[in-house]
Design a protein around this motif. Structure first.
Motif, PDB file in Angstrom:
ATOM      1  N   GLU A 209     -10.487  13.176  -0.362  1.00  0.00           N
ATOM      2  CA  GLU A 209      -9.913  11.830  -0.380  1.00  0.00           C
ATOM      3  C   GLU A 209      -8.590  11.801   0.389  1.00  0.00           C
ATOM      4  OE1 GLU A 209      -8.960   8.078  -3.323  1.00  0.00           O
ATOM      5  OE2 GLU A 209      -9.916   9.875  -4.136  1.00  0.00           O
TER       6      GLU A 209
ATOM      7  N   LEU B 280      -2.104   8.224  -5.104  1.00  0.00           N
ATOM      8  CA  LEU B 280      -3.290   9.082  -5.028  1.00  0.00           C
ATOM      9  C   LEU B 280      -3.168  10.241  -6.011  1.00  0.00           C
ATOM     10  CD1 LEU B 280      -5.922  10.144  -3.725  1.00  0.00           C
ATOM     11  CD2 LEU B 280      -4.478  11.298  -2.030  1.00  0.00           C
TER      12      LEU B 280
ATOM     13  N   TYR C   3      -4.025  11.889   5.188  1.00  0.00           N
ATOM     14  CA  TYR C   3      -2.867  12.666   4.766  1.00  0.00           C
ATOM     15  C   TYR C   3      -2.922  14.127   5.208  1.00  0.00           C
ATOM     16  CZ  TYR C   3      -2.201   8.623   1.691  1.00  0.00           C
ATOM     17  OH  TYR C   3      -2.040   7.354   1.199  1.00  0.00           O
TER      18      TYR C   3
ATOM     19  N   LYS D 187      -9.578  11.603   3.952  1.00  0.00           N
ATOM     20  CA  LYS D 187     -10.082  10.278   4.314  1.00  0.00           C
ATOM     21  C   LYS D 187      -8.940   9.292   4.527  1.00  0.00           C
ATOM     22  CE  LYS D 187     -13.236   6.664   2.651  1.00  0.00           C
ATOM     23  NZ  LYS D 187     -14.142   6.251   1.539  1.00  0.00           N
ATOM     24  N   LEU D 188      -7.870   9.441   3.747  1.00  0.00           N
ATOM     25  CA  LEU D 188      -6.719   8.555   3.853  1.00  0.00           C
ATOM     26  C   LEU D 188      -5.762   8.960   4.977  1.00  0.00           C
ATOM     27  CD1 LEU D 188      -6.045   8.104   0.033  1.00  0.00           C
ATOM     28  CD2 LEU D 188      -6.916   6.365   1.613  1.00  0.00           C
TER      29      LEU D 188
ATOM     30  N   ALA E  79       2.316   5.737  -1.407  1.00  0.00           N
ATOM     31  CA  ALA E  79       0.857   5.799  -1.314  1.00  0.00           C
ATOM     32  C   ALA E  79       0.319   7.144  -1.796  1.00  0.00           C
ATOM     33  CB  ALA E  79       0.421   5.544   0.124  1.00  0.00           C
TER      34      ALA E  79
END
Length: 386
Positions: free
Chosen positions: A45, A20, A51, A48-49, A16
């Motif tokens: 981002e 990205l 990480y 938001k994910l 994943a």
């Protein structure tokens, strides 16, 4: 019992994060550097994910994982050409220290923001006159009523211009012995008496380097992180993850460089076959890959030991991982550039800038010589020369 065979969850995380990173890639980082700005879009981002805070406690907005998971994030972003240096600093060092030793108020104030990307914290330990000798740190903290007053200088501090605060390593006097001991303080970026100036670096990066001056910076009692008497225990709670994450940064960079070299070696034909068919090209790239994989194994061991609570074992492994990764990265980048020949120095292929970046992995946050000293003394039991 820990294992070095990655779980399905870790493999899924790699996949994943890699996806990205590839959506942004080296071109994005190059553009950010050219525009002299921070890689905000990628940072936000990634946050938001989930990480950025994958290593932080779930009750404070994190993913509930550890340094093993965060190192995967940084390595895969690096392997895609889009590493985020502040992952080493904000969630790995500062987030870990606050999660382990901070007060409940400090945790509630900082950890959710560090996890969701709305807050950023830098880390200040290096000083102009101390070099590799952290025992010579001269930034001091003295009590003034219920407050603390911090005075000193720091240098080569990353990302201060975007940070909401800096976790500063100072020293306080032990009332029993009179000796100075390390302590950690959260210093807001707008604190009175706290100033910064950029360090004029020869190479360009998204994260700028800064020199800090603390001139009797007044802090409330609650700015102290953890126990005033814990000293080195708390400091190394942040430095061991820093070494693991620096290894991840270097391994990712090395993987990216080797990947670019492989693409070129498969396609570039000078005589009758692609140059990658020649052992003079193939073998050095194979060796670079082997070195990176070996360094990665030690990095994984260090992360697993740290996450299991074995600070002593993690200290040894983290230093070894950082050493191995720095050396492997330098060799990988050098061989990648050499594989491309003149093209390896062009802006089109984007490898030349990695030459300096790879060297940084040998120097920071601790030099390879100091790691060799550590292994000589702590692991092999040899006497000190200093």
């Amino acid at each position: 019992m820990t294992t070095l065979i990655e779980s399905e969850e870790h493999q899924a995380l790699r996949k994943a994060v890699s996806a990205l990173g590839k959506r942004y890639g080296r071109d994005y980082i190059t553009r950010v550097i050219a525009e002299s700005r921070y890689p905000t879009e990628l940072w936000q981002e990634a946050a938001k994910l989930g990480y950025l805070g994958v290593n932080l406690p779930e009750e404070y907005g994190g993913g509930g994982g550890g340094i093993a998971e965060l190192s995967i994030v940084l390595e895969e972003l690096g392997a895609s050409g889009a590493p985020l240096l502040m992952l080493v600093v904000s969630p790995a060092i500062c987030g870990t220290v606050i999660a382990r030793f901070g007060t409940e108020e400090q945790k509630r104030t900082w950890l959710p923001g560090l996890a969701d990307g709305t807050k950023l914290m830098a880390f200040g330990i290096t000083e102009p006159d101390a070099g590799s000798n952290s025992h010579r740190i001269t930034t001091t903290a003295r009590r003034d009523g219920d407050d603390w007053l911090l005075t000193g200088r720091k240098v080569f501090i990353s990302g201060v211009d975007h940070a909401d605060a800096v976790l500063i390593v100072g020293r306080t006097e032990d009332a029993r012995t009179g000796k100075l001991k390390p302590c950690l303080f959260i210093v807001p970026r707008d604190a009175e008496g706290f100033s910064r100036s950029p360090v004029d670096m020869e190479f360009s990066a998204a994260e700028k380097q800064w020199e800090l001056v603390l001139d009797d910076v007044r802090l409330p009692a609650e700015a102290l992180v953890g126990d005033e008497d814990a000293g080195l225990l708390q400091l190394f709670a942040g430095l061991n993850p820093e070494r693991v994450m620096t290894a991840a940064f270097a391994i990712g960079m090395g993987r990216y460089a080797v990947g670019k070299a492989l693409e070129y070696a498969r396609e570039r034909t000078v005589w009758k076959t692609p140059i990658g068919a020649h052992q003079a090209i193939a073998h050095p790239l194979a060796q670079a890959h082997i070195d990176l994989e070996l360094a990665k194994l030690m990095m994984q061991k260090a992360a697993l030991l740290y996450d299991a609570g074995d600070d002593i074992g993690a200290g040894e492994a983290a230093n070894m991982a950082k050493y191995a990764a720095g050396e492997a990265c330098v060799r990988a980048v050098d061989q990648a550039v050499h594989t491309l020949g003149g093209n390896g120095l062009t802006r089109e292929f984007g490898l030349a800038s990695l030459i300096i970046g790879a060297r940084v992995a040998r120097i920071a946050p601790v030099s390879r010589e100091m790691i060799l000293n550590y292994v000589s003394h702590q692991t092999l039991g040899l006497p000190k020369s200093y």
